[in-house]
Design a protein around this motif. Structure first.
Motif, PDB file in Angstrom:
ATOM      1  N   TYR A 222       0.831  -1.197   0.000  1.00  0.00           N
ATOM      2  CA  TYR A 222       0.000   0.000   0.000  1.00  0.00           C
ATOM      3  C   TYR A 222       0.873   1.257   0.000  1.00  0.00           C
ATOM      4  O   TYR A 222       1.856   1.341   0.733  1.00  0.00           O
ATOM      5  N   ALA A 223       0.501   2.225  -0.825  1.00  0.00           N
ATOM      6  CA  ALA A 223       1.087   3.561  -0.762  1.00  0.00           C
ATOM      7  C   ALA A 223       0.179   4.417   0.103  1.00  0.00           C
ATOM      8  O   ALA A 223      -1.043   4.441  -0.093  1.00  0.00           O
ATOM      9  N   SER A 224       0.736   5.107   1.079  1.00  0.00           N
ATOM     10  CA  SER A 224      -0.091   5.954   1.934  1.00  0.00           C
ATOM     11  C   SER A 224      -0.709   7.062   1.087  1.00  0.00           C
ATOM     12  O   SER A 224      -0.084   7.576   0.159  1.00  0.00           O
ATOM     13  N   GLY A 251      -5.532   6.878   4.364  1.00  0.00           N
ATOM     14  CA  GLY A 251      -5.431   5.429   4.266  1.00  0.00           C
ATOM     15  C   GLY A 251      -4.312   5.039   3.328  1.00  0.00           C
ATOM     16  O   GLY A 251      -3.293   5.729   3.231  1.00  0.00           O
ATOM     17  N   GLY A 252      -4.502   3.931   2.629  1.00  0.00           N
ATOM     18  CA  GLY A 252      -3.507   3.454   1.677  1.00  0.00           C
ATOM     19  C   GLY A 252      -4.166   2.892   0.438  1.00  0.00           C
ATOM     20  O   GLY A 252      -5.356   2.536   0.456  1.00  0.00           O
ATOM     21  N   MET A 253      -3.426   2.814  -0.655  1.00  0.00           N
ATOM     22  CA  MET A 253      -3.960   2.278  -1.909  1.00  0.00           C
ATOM     23  C   MET A 253      -2.870   1.498  -2.628  1.00  0.00           C
ATOM     24  O   MET A 253      -1.691   1.882  -2.625  1.00  0.00           O
ATOM     25  N   LYS A 254      -3.273   0.392  -3.250  1.00  0.00           N
ATOM     26  CA  LYS A 254      -2.362  -0.422  -4.041  1.00  0.00           C
ATOM     27  C   LYS A 254      -3.090  -0.916  -5.284  1.00  0.00           C
ATOM     28  O   LYS A 254      -4.312  -0.803  -5.393  1.00  0.00           O
ATOM     29  N   GLY A 255      -2.344  -1.464  -6.223  1.00  0.00           N
ATOM     30  CA  GLY A 255      -2.953  -1.974  -7.439  1.00  0.00           C
ATOM     31  C   GLY A 255      -3.716  -3.262  -7.195  1.00  0.00           C
ATOM     32  O   GLY A 255      -3.506  -3.955  -6.201  1.00  0.00           O
ATOM     33  N   SER A 267      -7.065  -0.684 -11.907  1.00  0.00           N
ATOM     34  CA  SER A 267      -7.927  -0.788 -10.737  1.00  0.00           C
ATOM     35  C   SER A 267      -7.076  -0.794  -9.476  1.00  0.00           C
ATOM     36  O   SER A 267      -5.886  -1.138  -9.511  1.00  0.00           O
ATOM     37  N   TYR A 268      -7.701  -0.433  -8.352  1.00  0.00           N
ATOM     38  CA  TYR A 268      -6.954  -0.271  -7.109  1.00  0.00           C
ATOM     39  C   TYR A 268      -7.734  -0.830  -5.915  1.00  0.00           C
ATOM     40  O   TYR A 268      -8.959  -0.882  -5.927  1.00  0.00           O
ATOM     41  N   THR A 269      -6.985  -1.246  -4.908  1.00  0.00           N
ATOM     42  CA  THR A 269      -7.539  -1.645  -3.620  1.00  0.00           C
ATOM     43  C   THR A 269      -7.259  -0.537  -2.611  1.00  0.00           C
ATOM     44  O   THR A 269      -6.144  -0.022  -2.546  1.00  0.00           O
ATOM     45  N   TRP A 287     -12.158  -1.075   0.461  1.00  0.00           N
ATOM     46  CA  TRP A 287     -12.884  -0.693  -0.742  1.00  0.00           C
ATOM     47  C   TRP A 287     -12.066  -1.044  -1.975  1.00  0.00           C
ATOM     48  O   TRP A 287     -10.862  -1.329  -1.894  1.00  0.00           O
ATOM     49  N   ALA A 288     -12.719  -1.022  -3.107  1.00  0.00           N
ATOM     50  CA  ALA A 288     -12.036  -1.234  -4.390  1.00  0.00           C
ATOM     51  C   ALA A 288     -12.446  -0.130  -5.357  1.00  0.00           C
ATOM     52  O   ALA A 288     -13.596   0.333  -5.341  1.00  0.00           O
ATOM     53  N   LEU A 289     -11.509   0.301  -6.173  1.00  0.00           N
ATOM     54  CA  LEU A 289     -11.772   1.280  -7.224  1.00  0.00           C
ATOM     55  C   LEU A 289     -11.560   0.550  -8.549  1.00  0.00           C
ATOM     56  O   LEU A 289     -10.423   0.246  -8.928  1.00  0.00           O
ATOM     57  N   VAL A 290     -12.659   0.222  -9.224  1.00  0.00           N
ATOM     58  CA  VAL A 290     -12.640  -0.701 -10.363  1.00  0.00           C
ATOM     59  C   VAL A 290     -12.728   0.083 -11.673  1.00  0.00           C
ATOM     60  O   VAL A 290     -13.632   0.913 -11.855  1.00  0.00           O
TER      61      VAL A 290
END
Length: 628
Positions: A222-224, A251-255, A267-269, A287-290
């Protein structure tokens, strides 16, 4: 050297510095992943804590335009005048296009909007400065009534509405374009138009800004990040946010994704630091960003969720179309979706408790054949041999495999050569006892599916959940429905295996050129040797349940085309922006069949989806009613 030549030289040097500065920003945007500490468990105590490595999952298909974006030079393009702006971490990242000052000079070196001076901005932005315009495109919902710009000016002064504009001090009302009058020291003037727009598609916007504006390149780490959400129009979509009701959270997000991760629109988680309710969906951290990149209707996943409700499925992941921005760049129409998790508002089964017996907690699993695939950097996909598990650095205990690189525990299924991964409990909580319990339950179910004893099957499988899941998957002819990937199953404390929630319908409803194509028969999943339904529907009791559930389901489909029309209207403006960002209509991406590629407009894609589902309904109705 004459004054004129000197001015030209200085202008050239300024432009060169600007180009070098932007290049520096791009090169410095590296991913700085957050380290995750993994606790040991009984199952992984013999496994070294190996740092997860990023592998790009790609298919062999190539798309001529998949790494290109649409030209922004067409007159009707709503992005044309606004996408030249640049997000930045520090003001020093943006060079000042300075010039020598003469009495007639009227020149703006840079024009910035910063979060320091504008608290409701989700990120810093350097506006695009042209000969007679200054412009930028921002997410929806941002208050533009009192924006304080930070700029450099080479000349005498800047005036707006009869008042001097002072950098870092003057607040401007930018809800409509504003004329700025630039003054030279000799009294000469020049008028330019300042246009700062919030994207206005009717959908809410989601804006993500990573630490130091770093790129997201990993599916493991995850990237902050900070997240902004706001805007939309309740006349367009029911989940739009009030103009004064915006959300900012960290939060954080990753592929995320398998074959889809190679696409330019990714898409990202998302994992939030604290639970939050988003766009009328219950509070959660996950969450997911689809991206829906392969689905030119942008509606197949949304349609599937609606159909799951009609079928009476117990757990359905809600999703909401949004306009998405990443580090200040507009990235298209996305679905903000609930991520499949064990939670009272997601998959409401018994949560993990280390003090309970293995039979007293719930489990979440995913059929995922990708565990037996190796993805090379060039996009090549190589099959893996489970007999070579030691060469891969895996661990094997009984029938269970553990891959420390991906932190996954999985085992083979004796139907169709498929594999099942254990998603929950997570590795830090998953003991060998838990793993063996799941393995035993699934192996028993498979054994009895192949028997002639329905009573033993119904004791181990929630047959109704399998039937309701099957109805939507077969109706939409989903390419993943053969238990290859993105097929979820859960096991609650009652000891019965249930299918769901559904996930990933990009390659469905006539949009897949390898599954059941081109015949698209209405009984392909029913008879597939790769899925479980060939064995389940061998039993008359299961077929009887199928016919009853289909009768209830099909009776609600008459208005589906009208529903799809309403959803298409809801996202139509957003779709226009999306396909101007990603110029892929009329091109082949991944498994798009020719009949999809031949459709050149968004409206044609929506009509295709509607007509395909109408035709599918009549065919399935004949087939299921013919069963005895």
């Amino acid at each position: 050297m004459g004054i004129r030549k000197k001015q030209i030289l200085m202008l050239f040097v300024g432009l060169l510095l600007l180009i070098l500065g932007v290049t520096t920003i791009l090169l410095s945007s590296r991913n700085k992943p957050i380290s995750e500490t993994k606790e040991s468990s009984a199952f992984t105590t013999q496994t070294e804590n190996t740092e997860a490595k990023h592998t790009v999952n790609a298919e062999t298909e190539t798309t001529p335009l998949e790494n290109e974006t649409v030209s922004l030079e067409t007159e009707e393009n709503p992005l044309k005048e606004t996408t030249g702006s640049i997000a930045f971490a520090q003001i020093s990242d943006i060079p000042d296009n300075a010039v020598d000052i003469t009495d007639s000079t009227k020149h703006i070196g840079r024009f910035l909007l910063t979060t320091e001076k504008n608290a409701r901005l989700p990120y810093n932005v350097a506006c695009s400065v042209g000969e007679d315009t200054i412009s930028s495109l921002l997410p929806a919902g941002i208050d533009l009534s009192a924006v304080i710009p930070d700029f450099t000016y080479y000349g005498d002064k800047i005036m707006a509405n009869g008042e001097e504009v002072i950098s870092g001090i003057t607040a401007l009302d930018l809800r409509t374009p504003l004329e700025l009058t630039l003054y030279g020291k000799d009294g000469s003037t020049k008028v330019i138009t300042l246009t700062v727009e919030s994207i206005n598609t009717g959908l809410p916007s989601v804006s993500i800004v990573t630490a130091d504006y770093q790129d997201i390149t990993s599916k493991n780490d995850y990237a902050s990040a900070s997240f902004y959400m706001g805007g939309g129009n309740t006349k367009t979509c029911y989940y739009a946010m009030d103009d004064t009701d915006v959300l900012t959270i960290t939060g954080g997000m990753k592929g995320r994704g398998n074959s889809s991760w190679k696409h330019p629109k990714k898409s990202y988680t998302i994992k939030l630091d604290d639970k939050a309710a988003l766009l009328d969906m219950p509070a959660s951290k996950d969450w997911a960003l689809v991206a829906n990149y392969e689905d030119y209707s942008l509606l197949r996943n949304y349609t599937a969720a609606y159909l799951g409700g009609l079928a009476g499925q117990k757990y359905i992941m809600k999703n909401r179309p949004v306009d998405a921005f990443l580090n200040g760049e507009y990235i298209g129409t996305y679905n903000l979706s609930e991520k499949i998790e064990i939670d009272e508002n997601r998959v409401n089964i018994t949560e993990f408790d280390a003090n309970k017996e293995v039979s007293e907690v719930g489990y979440l699993m995913e059929f995922d054949a990708h565990v037996m695939e190796e993805f090379l950097p060039d996009g090549t996909v190589l099959p893996r041999d489970p007999n070579k598990w030691q060469q891969y650095g895996w661990k094997k205990t009984g029938g269970l495999f553990y891959n420390p690189e991906t932190d996954e525990t999985f085992f083979p299924i004796d139907i169709g050569g498929k594999w099942l991964t254990i998603k929950k409990p997570s590795t830090k909580n998953l003991t060998l006892e838990h793993g063996n319990y799941i393995y035993q339950k699934v192996t028993e179910a498979v054994f009895y599916l192949k028997s002639n004893n329905y009573e033993n099957v119904s004791k181990r499988i929630d047959v109704e959940s399998f039937v309701k899941w099957y109805l939507v998957e077969e109706y939409m002819n989903n390419g993943d429905s053969s238990m290859h990937s993105s097929v979820y199953m859960y096991l609650d404390a009652d000891g019965k295996l249930a299918l769901g929630p559904m996930w990933d319908f990009d390659r469905s409803s006539g949009n897949c050129d390898y599954w059941n194509y081109p015949r698209e028969s209405v009984d392909d999943l029913y008879n597939s040797g790769a899925g479980w339904f060939k064995y389940l529907f061998h039993f008359k009791e299961a077929r009887d349940i199928l016919k009853v559930e289909w009768c209830k389901f099909v009776s609600q489909l008459d208005g589906l085309d009208n529903e799809i029309d309403q959803w298409a209207d809801m996202i139509s403006v957003s779709a226009k922006y999306n396909f101007e960002k990603w110029n892929i209509l009329g091109t082949k991406v991944a498994s798009n069949p020719d009949k999809i590629v031949e459709l050149k407009t968004y409206e044609e894609q929506v009509d295709f989806l509607k007509n395909w589902l109408v035709n599918r309904k009549s065919g399935m109705d004949v087939f299921i009613n013919s069963l005895n």
